[in-house]
Design an enzyme around this catalytic site. Structure first.
Site, PDB file in Angstrom:
ATOM      1  N   GLY A   1      -5.185   3.253  -3.425  1.00  0.00           N
ATOM      2  CA  GLY A   1      -6.447   3.881  -3.812  1.00  0.00           C
ATOM      3  C   GLY A   1      -6.284   5.333  -4.189  1.00  0.00           C
ATOM      4  O   GLY A   1      -7.259   5.996  -4.543  1.00  0.00           O
TER       5      GLY A   1
ATOM      6  N   LYS B   1      -7.129  -5.241  -4.981  1.00  0.00           N
ATOM      7  CA  LYS B   1      -5.792  -5.503  -4.454  1.00  0.00           C
ATOM      8  C   LYS B   1      -5.584  -7.001  -4.273  1.00  0.00           C
ATOM      9  O   LYS B   1      -4.539  -7.553  -4.649  1.00  0.00           O
ATOM     10  CB  LYS B   1      -5.601  -4.784  -3.114  1.00  0.00           C
ATOM     11  CG  LYS B   1      -5.525  -3.267  -3.207  1.00  0.00           C
ATOM     12  CD  LYS B   1      -5.245  -2.655  -1.841  1.00  0.00           C
ATOM     13  CE  LYS B   1      -5.109  -1.145  -1.917  1.00  0.00           C
ATOM     14  NZ  LYS B   1      -4.778  -0.543  -0.612  1.00  0.00           N
TER      15      LYS B   1
ATOM     16  N   ASP C   1       0.861  -1.176   0.000  1.00  0.00           N
ATOM     17  CA  ASP C   1       0.000   0.000   0.000  1.00  0.00           C
ATOM     18  C   ASP C   1       0.901   1.231   0.000  1.00  0.00           C
ATOM     19  O   ASP C   1       2.109   1.138   0.250  1.00  0.00           O
ATOM     20  CB  ASP C   1      -0.889  -0.032   1.246  1.00  0.00           C
ATOM     21  CG  ASP C   1      -1.832   1.156   1.314  1.00  0.00           C
ATOM     22  OD1 ASP C   1      -2.325   1.583   0.262  1.00  0.00           O
ATOM     23  OD2 ASP C   1      -2.051   1.672   2.426  1.00  0.00           O
ATOM     24  N   LYS C   2       0.331   2.398  -0.288  1.00  0.00           N
ATOM     25  CA  LYS C   2       1.148   3.615  -0.304  1.00  0.00           C
ATOM     26  C   LYS C   2       0.946   4.443   0.955  1.00  0.00           C
ATOM     27  O   LYS C   2       1.831   4.562   1.798  1.00  0.00           O
ATOM     28  CB  LYS C   2       0.829   4.468  -1.539  1.00  0.00           C
ATOM     29  CG  LYS C   2       1.732   5.701  -1.652  1.00  0.00           C
ATOM     30  CD  LYS C   2       1.237   6.640  -2.709  1.00  0.00           C
ATOM     31  CE  LYS C   2       0.015   7.408  -2.266  1.00  0.00           C
ATOM     32  NZ  LYS C   2       0.272   8.332  -1.146  1.00  0.00           N
TER      33      LYS C   2
ATOM     34  N   LYS D   1     -10.087  24.279  -7.469  1.00  0.00           N
ATOM     35  CA  LYS D   1      -8.785  23.650  -7.278  1.00  0.00           C
ATOM     36  C   LYS D   1      -8.840  22.243  -7.852  1.00  0.00           C
ATOM     37  O   LYS D   1      -9.897  21.594  -7.859  1.00  0.00           O
ATOM     38  CB  LYS D   1      -8.402  23.597  -5.799  1.00  0.00           C
ATOM     39  CG  LYS D   1      -9.215  22.645  -4.944  1.00  0.00           C
ATOM     40  CD  LYS D   1      -8.688  22.629  -3.531  1.00  0.00           C
ATOM     41  CE  LYS D   1      -9.506  21.697  -2.637  1.00  0.00           C
ATOM     42  NZ  LYS D   1      -9.353  20.291  -3.004  1.00  0.00           N
TER      43      LYS D   1
ATOM     44  N   ASP E   1      -6.563  -2.876   3.324  1.00  0.00           N
ATOM     45  CA  ASP E   1      -5.479  -3.758   2.901  1.00  0.00           C
ATOM     46  C   ASP E   1      -5.649  -5.185   3.409  1.00  0.00           C
ATOM     47  O   ASP E   1      -4.815  -6.042   3.101  1.00  0.00           O
ATOM     48  CB  ASP E   1      -4.134  -3.219   3.408  1.00  0.00           C
ATOM     49  CG  ASP E   1      -3.851  -1.813   2.917  1.00  0.00           C
ATOM     50  OD1 ASP E   1      -4.077  -1.563   1.719  1.00  0.00           O
ATOM     51  OD2 ASP E   1      -3.422  -0.962   3.725  1.00  0.00           O
TER      52      ASP E   1
END
Length: 1232
Positions: free
Chosen positions: A788, A921, A543-544, A670, A945
């Site tokens: 994600g 995942k 995962d990040k 934005k 996760d």
């Protein structure tokens, strides 16, 4: 704008006025925060044609006049209706104004999990496919009674007796333990006997109880099996006792429950469906409850779902205004809720409520789930709809799948070969017995090895043995041989491996290099079955956010009107001197910052932006549903929020319409630079200069791995505002193509913008992440990132952590249909000459969908290749990086494209999967796991996760900011990603080398003993007579030789941790299976055969002409085999410590001690034999000769291989020894 002034102007007379209400005092106006949602799930909205009869039906029977009283207006402003704009579970009528509200982040959460990527006007069809692929949606979202006619659950509010008497709902007690006091023994034995080896030894023990087959004593034969079963049962019992203790603590927690008109404390386990429960701030929700009221007058509540979905940002939930008003007035609440049956979908809830004669809908926004925590709200009141095991949290808490070591799987293959050897040996003995009986059937009464009659003094003299005939005697001989040779299948190996893994885990847990001082968390071993798998990993899936990064955002840089702030080199301007003092963006504002501000934002990005604004004197003071108040250096300014278009994955931006105190109306936008720069106004040269400068700054920020946003604005005239309000109201109340219409409405104001600048937020990488990833790659491990997050963010983090490099060719796949994805994969494979591995022995045979017949003329190619080169050869030589989004994975994983994805992905050095859902995942992990023999490891920190962690061969949880769901589901847990480097390269290598040698040594140790008995039986007329006592045979594996094996398996180290970290390529010995493979097994068996022959025949020839008895010879063989296997072990030990010396040589002394004790017991036939043997020099010379002759071939082979064909490990070990020698020499010279 005054509070009584309409938010949305309309020419129609029947418009509803909006009274802004305070929703929360601490949050932020930035990324992910919103006032009203403009993203809608088209697949949901298409099902809502009939819902108008439900929501607030009584309020729309008469047109509302414009001059309604404030009190009447307030009645219609339910927080429910606000939320319905975010989740189209209830469609507001046109007469209702588009109310603005907070909490749209909840929508983003749902979209992220269900992957609502709206692609075109056919988005409803695509969404349907996405939902089907994720298998998240279980029921329709229509709220009509017809939808609930299939056995709905009826909950009578504040009437638990009536609710439970009729439907027998479960109580709120939970149980995660496996056993009870009554079921422990039978259930545990049933689970243990799933190991085929245990059934084998049970059958052996049963055979030994039969009189014709009683080779050993009946009690002795049961001892090994009972010992192993008892040790395993004790371990399982202790683990389950801990689960019982955890369940008991959870069930005995207390909550306030409405009883007899007042709230009284009640244990969680006694709470029933239908009861009304009151929860205070920071308390945990005990069961799934529908909100009836909150401390906020609007019925708003904030909850933290960290324990449920792993996300630390706050979610908003609402009580229906009808019930919230009754609660605030102190009225008795009663009514009926019709809801769906329990299911595991945490993002969906379908129900109706009948209250005071009105019927209205309930949705996911009205329910709070067990395990969540109440935040920023004093109290809430709710009625229990699901309790105990029926709560969504418990339905989702499936037990972790049982994982088996890959080496243990290979071990079963060798066990099968040993079983074949055993069968052959027993057949030889049985055949020899039959032939011998046939040959000597006339002499059976006189031959010494087999007599039909007793020739003894006493009452049995002359009696006949029970003789069953040649056929049956041959069969009994076969069964007796199985009993004698039973330890050919090493039952002791299982308990030895359990103890060794336990010892290895102890040292891993105690490794101070894997202790995280920042969080105070140490390494955890939650599974003891797969330690050695850590040394064979080939793929790491990470995962990040929170795993590679800290999930702590910090505002680092800003570009304002082309000026770059925050860098060490500021562009020259008049203000550079003033700004230079704030380069690091520290909080230097003299205004007091509310500490709650930094913890109650809906995302870490929001917290970073608000903290940065506060540092420079702009403090968010108040936030309500219709306005915000900003404190600027002590002066408060009120800004009215007229509406908001939330971020979506198609526009990649969000916008908010603000009325400033001077009555000017602006739209502030934005978003990502890819979507923002195209909608800027084409103006003067100065604007072009600002644009070019900003783009340069954005490139600089991205190269540093910062999360960037572009900010722009424009003024809205009164006519534009009125036109936008009308279109916005039409789009937000539409039942068809709502998302498309909202995007068109947003495009009306998101154009001709004036560029203000850009921001850069750092999601700080954890310490040591780039170095850890580089070491893993040098070790031959492929690192894939599954996140994600947005694609741009994932790429920037990939660059900053050195996962992606500038020389890589980046293949970006963003397909929007099955046809497009198929062609994108085909184009990439053709361009980079990726060969299909279809039909490979390790791959599943999959059908191909006929790519050649596809019509690609109308397909938009969205594959982007970076680092292009005209030289095809040079292009193919560069490493590849595949970047693919979750929308493309929907079509690829669900169709027949997974083979192409596998071929392309495995050809790439790096794979980045963006915008992926939890199940996707797990699908990516399964793609590799099911098609190759390579070991996979998944690492993550959140509940999203869990699926990936459980799917991988090895799951690692990070003790981070997002709860403990990942840790609870993992096999190992640690505080930082960088510890993975040491876990794999050091402990993984050690564990694999140790356990691999342990298994081979156990096979050798038992086989040499059995073969020695086999040669003896061949020389005793195949009579299965044993020269060893029963206790010596049992003690051989349990006591005589087990302790050295365990100690070496725990403590031996072929290389130091410094060498292993310095040369990561040494890790490759694990996934190349150098320590344990079929070749080594056969070499070991050949060596075993030689040693057994030496062991048997040298004593036989030595004492050939002597009068030594059979028991004395057996005593010699026992001592000789124990010394032989221990010296064999000593030859392979790499690291000698005091404990190793004690274990190896001490086991020999223990063997002598046991034999002295056994030979001193008069009732045993070997009485006093050891004393006679020890006096003779021949005895000691024979043992020495056995050791030398037996181990000489092994010693020579090792020497030759190490000189001419050394392995990487042997070379590194020699280098390590030389360095140590040089260091000692230099130290001695220095001291002299």
């Amino acid at each position: 704008m005054n509070s009584g002034q309409p938010l949305l102007s309309s020419s129609e007379p029947s418009s509803v006025h909006h009274l802004p209400r305070k929703v929360g005092s601490s949050s932020c106006l930035c990324s992910n925060a919103s006032f009203s949602s403009s993203i809608y799930d088209d697949s949901q909205s298409s099902n809502l044609d009939d819902t108008a009869d439900f929501g607030d039906s009584s309020f729309h029977e008469k047109p509302l006049e414009q001059c309604s009283s404030l009190a009447t207006t307030r009645q219609f402003q339910s927080a429910e209706s606000q939320y319905s704009e975010q989740f189209p579970l209830e469609c507001p009528r046109r007469e209702r104004a588009c109310l603005v509200s907070w909490g749209a982040m909840e929508l983003l959460d749902v979209n992220n999990n269900s992957l609502s990527f709206e692609i075109s006007r056919a988005s409803s069809r695509v969404q349907e496919k996405l939902n089907k692929s994720q298998r998240i949606r279980h029921k329709s979202l229509q709220l009509d009674d017809a939808l609930l006619h299939e056995d709905p659950r009826l909950i009578y509010i504040n009437d638990p007796k009536r609710t439970n008497d009729r439907y027998e709902f479960t109580g709120n007690e939970i149980r995660t333990s496996k056993y009870t006091f009554i079921t422990f023994l039978p259930k545990n034995l049933f689970i243990q006997f799933h190991r085929v080896a245990y059934l084998y030894f049970l059958a052996i023990a049963a055979l030994n109880q039969l009189p014709p087959l009683a080779v050993f004593g009946r009690t002795v034969s049961l001892f090994p099996l009972l010992f192993v079963l008892c040790v395993t049962a004790i371990k399982d019992g202790y683990e389950d006792w801990r689960r019982h203790r955890s369940d008991r603590n959870e069930n005995n927690r207390e909550a306030l429950v409405l009883q007899s008109g007042e709230f009284q404390l009640k244990r969680w386990k006694k709470i029933q469906a239908g009861e009304v429960v009151k929860i205070h701030a920071d308390e945990t929700i005990p069961c799934d409850m529908v909100l009836l009221g909150t401390s906020d007058p609007s019925g708003l509540a904030y909850i933290q779902t960290m324990n449920l979905d792993g996300e630390s940002n706050l979610k908003t939930r609402y009580a229906r205004q009808e019930t919230a008003s009754a609660v605030s007035d102190g009225c008795t609440i009663s009514g009926l809720i019709r809801c769906e049956q329990p299911n595991r979908n945490i993002y969906e809830f379908t129900a109706n409520m009948e209250f005071e004669g009105h019927k209205f809908s309930l949705s996911q926004s009205n329910i709070v789930l067990r395990g969540c925590q109440l935040k920023n709200t004093d109290w809430i009141l709710g009625v229990v709809v699901y309790a105990g095991q029926e709560t969504k949290a418990m339905l989702n808490s499936a037990a972790s799948p049982s994982k088996r070591s890959k080496l243990e799987t290979y071990m079963n293959r060798e066990t099968l070969w040993l079983s074949i050897f055993l069968f052959v040996m027993c057949s030889v003995v049985a055949l020899g017995t039959g032939l011998w009986l046939i040959r000597h059937k006339r002499q059976l009464d006189t031959l010494p090895y087999y007599r039909k009659r007793y020739y003894t003094n006493g009452s049995d003299n002359g009696k006949r043995y029970k003789y069953y005939g040649i056929t049956m005697e041959t069969f009994f001989s076969f069964l007796s041989s199985i009993i004698v040779f039973q330890i050919m299948i090493p039952i002791s190996l299982y308990i030895t491996m359990e103890l060794v893994r336990l010892g290895q885990s102890y040292f891993m847990i105690g490794d101070t290099h894997m202790f995280d001082a920042s969080s105070g968390s140490r390494f955890q071993c939650r599974s003891l079955n797969i330690n050695e798998d850590l040394g064979q990993i080939r793929y790491v899936f990470s995962d990040k956010t929170g795993t590679l990064t800290e999930n702590k955002m910090e505002f680092q840089r800003a570009s304002v009107y082309g000026k770059n702030y925050g860098s060490s080199l500021l562009m020259a301007d008049d203000n550079s001197e003033a700004v230079s003092g704030r380069r690091r963006w520290r909080l230097k504002s003299e205004i007091d910052v509310d500490s709650e501000l930094l913890t109650l934002g809906e995302s870490p990005d929001e917290q970073a932006l608000v903290a940065a604004a506060c540092a420079y004197g702009y403090t968010l003071f108040e936030r309500t549903s219709g306005h915000i108040v900003v404190d600027v250096s002590g002066e408060k300014h009120r800004l009215d929020v007229l509406g908001l278009h939330e971020f979506d994955s198609v526009r990649k931006r969000m916008s908010v319409v603000i009325r400033f105190p001077n009555n000017a109306v602006k739209v502030l936008v934005k978003g990502a630079d890819s979507s923002m720069l195209s909608i800027l106004a084409n103006g003067s040269d100065s604007n072009d200069d600002i644009r070019r400068a900003t783009q340069s700054h954005l490139s600089e920020y991205s190269s540093q791995g910062l999360r960037t946003l572009v900010v722009a604005s424009r003024d809205l005239s009164d006519e534009e505002l009125e036109q936008w309000q009308c279109r916005y109201e039409d789009a937000s109340t539409s039942l068809t193509d709502r998302g498309v219409k909202l995007r068109q409405t947003a495009a009306f104001i998101e154009c001709n913008l004036k560029l203000l600048g850009a921001t850069a937020i750092e999601d700080k990488l954890q310490d040591g992440v780039p170095e850890a990833i580089e070491s893993l790659r040098q070790a031959g491990i492929k690192v894939w990132v599954l996140t994600g997050d947005k694609q741009e963010t994932a790429i920037s983090i990939g660059l900053s952590c050195k996962l992606l490099t500038t020389d890589m060719h980046k293949i970006i796949i963003n397909g929007t249909s099955e046809v497009e994805c198929r062609n994108l994969l085909a184009d990439a494979m053709a361009k980079y000459d990726v060969k299909s591995s279809f039909g490979h022995q390790n791959l599943k045979q999959e059908q191909n969908g006929g790519r050649g017949n596809l019509d690609t003329s109308d397909v938009t190619k969205s594959i982007e290749m970076s680092q292009r080169s005209s030289d095809k050869k040079e292009e193919n030589s560069a490493p590849l990086a595949l970047i693919i989004d979750g929308n493309s994975l929907v079509y690829i994983l669900e169709k027949d494209l997974d083979s192409e994805l596998f071929d392309l992905a495995t050809s790439c050095k790096v794979v980045l999967c963006c915008r992926v859902a939890p199940l996707q995942k797990a699908g990516i992990v399964d793609l590799i796991k099911s098609r190759t023999d390579d070991m996979t490891l998944a690492i993550g920190d959140g509940a999203n996760d869990v699926s990936m962690i459980q799917m991988a061969d090895v799951g690692v949880g990070i003790c981070g900011q997002e709860g403990r769901q990942a840790v609870m589901a993992s096999d190992f847990a640690m505080g930082q990603f960088r510890f993975l480097k040491r876990l794999l390269l050091v402990h993984g290598h050690w564990n694999y080398q140790r356990v691999g040698y342990l298994v081979l040594y156990n096979f050798y140790r038992n086989a040499v003993f059995v073969l020695m008995l086999f040669w003896f039986i061949l020389c005793t007329a195949f009579s299965t007579t044993s020269a060893l006592t029963d206790w010596s045979s049992v003690f051989y594996s349990v006591i005589y030789t087990s302790i050295p094996t365990i100690v070496v398996g725990i403590l031996d180290k072929d290389l130091s941790h410094k060498t292993l970290l310095q040369y990561p390529k040494l890790y490759g010995a694990g996934y190349r299976h150098e320590a344990y493979n079929l070749h080594l097994f056969w070499m070991t068996m050949i060596d075993t055969l030689w040693q057994s022959l030496v062991l048997f025949y040298i004593p036989l020839f030595t004492y050939k002409d002597s009068s030594i008895d059979i028991w004395s010879m057996g005593s010699l063989w026992t001592i000789a085999v124990v010394i032989l296997v221990n010296v064999h072990l000593a030859m392979d030990i790499q690291r000698w410590v005091l404990v190793t010396h004690v274990a190896v040589w001490g086991s020999i002394f223990i063997t002598y001690g046991c034999m002295v004790v056994i030979d001193s017991i008069p009732v045993f036939p070997n009485y006093w034999t050891i004393y006679h043997l020890a006096k003779s020099p021949t005895y000691w010379i024979t043992i020495l000769l056995i050791i030398i002759v037996a181990l000489l071939p092994r010693f020579i082979c090792k020497l030759v291989y190490q000189i001419f064909w050394p392995s990487d490990i042997q070379i590194a070990r020699e280098a390590e020894i030389l360095r140590k020698h040089d260091y000692l020499e230099s130290k001695c010279q220095g001291s002299s």
